[in-house]
Design an enzyme around this catalytic site. Sequence first.
Site, mmCIF file in Angstrom:
data_model
loop_
_atom_site.group_PDB
_atom_site.id
_atom_site.type_symbol
_atom_site.label_atom_id
_atom_site.label_comp_id
_atom_site.label_asym_id
_atom_site.label_seq_id
_atom_site.Cartn_x
_atom_site.Cartn_y
_atom_site.Cartn_z
ATOM 1 N NE ARG A 92 97.305 -0.220 -17.247
ATOM 2 C CZ ARG A 92 96.343 0.291 -17.469
ATOM 3 N NH1 ARG A 92 95.354 -0.099 -16.372
ATOM 4 N NH2 ARG A 92 95.604 -0.180 -19.468
ATOM 5 C CG MET A 108 94.368 7.711 -10.340
ATOM 6 S SD MET A 108 94.489 8.293 -11.399
ATOM 7 C CE MET A 108 93.485 9.294 -11.351
ATOM 8 C CG LEU A 137 85.924 2.726 -15.320
ATOM 9 C CD1 LEU A 137 84.576 2.039 -16.130
ATOM 10 C CD2 LEU A 137 86.119 1.160 -13.795
ATOM 11 C CD GLU A 138 93.616 3.782 -14.484
ATOM 12 O OE1 GLU A 138 95.000 3.238 -14.538
ATOM 13 O OE2 GLU A 138 93.730 4.408 -13.849
ATOM 14 C CG ASN A 139 91.736 -3.198 -16.276
ATOM 15 O OD1 ASN A 139 92.848 -3.024 -16.670
ATOM 16 N ND2 ASN A 139 91.857 -2.801 -15.213
#
Length: 337
Positions: A4, A1, A163-165
Amino acid sequence: MPARLLAGLTAAVLTTAALVGASTAQAAGTHRPARSAAAAITAAAVPRHAVTGYWQNFDNGATVQKLKDVDGAYDIIAVSFAEATGQPGAVTFQLDPAVGYGSTDEFKADIKAKQAAGTSVILSVGGERGAVSVSDAASARNFTDSVSGLMDTYGFDGVDIDLENGLNATYMTQALKALHDRHGDVVVTMAPQTIDMQSPQNEYFKTALGIKDFLTAVNMQYYNSGSMNGCDGKVYAQGTVDFLTALACIQLEGGLDPSQVGIGVPASARAAGGGYVAPSVVNAALDCLTRGSNCGSFKPSRTYPGLRGAMTWSTNWDAANGNAFATQVGAHVHGLP
């Protein structure tokens, strides 16, 4: 969160063209009907218009809170974060001593108290640095088993997918459907980045559509992204009312029900690397989408009175900012048509 930055505009430009032809009260903290302690906690208990806030299970300079300290305006509290284990797909959760709980039982008691007051408490998986991967049938089972176990252990009402990847739509959909089979009343939210929801062909978007029959809300992160395409094919800069409305339009016209769309923003300028907007801007975007008023240069071709509401990162940063989001956006969300 948290902060980035994305380099996403180049990819985004190619993904939204197909959508262009398809479309162009209460005070914060107001008491909600209490749930019986013995009553089942159901997804239906989430109000028509809901405010979601992420609660930090760590200290990063924001106000340190226990769950009982979270402002009463929040209808859904997402406990952040469940993390990966050594078993593919599986997640675990451990209380950080920095948040001040003397025992796990004290934390569980706070969950029950929030639920009794009408708030859903869910477990968020991932985060900016999260490394959870659900990429085959075995890891999907591990994800379901571990999340279900944590729901049983702590009393969580459901799960948030942050999930940011990377995300595999086939197996995450499989995992969430299996979780729903075990917990028919599960609250499921998602917090994709803007690049993840630029087209129904993106994996996050496909996952949302794959669980549409029980998905509670997609609270996309309208920040840390730079400029992105709106549903009209035009590029909009983050930090504006047009960015919020034109990007929400992609989801609203791409297959999600309005009740499954929320606007996710930082609670303060310190809470993200970019994209913070004042509560008044969030409220203007909510009015534009639900009533057709207070729009910027972008105005949707129709209104969406059933829009779910708004989300913020985080309740802790909100507390550090005088609970401005809970007070101002919270009251506005609860007053939507």
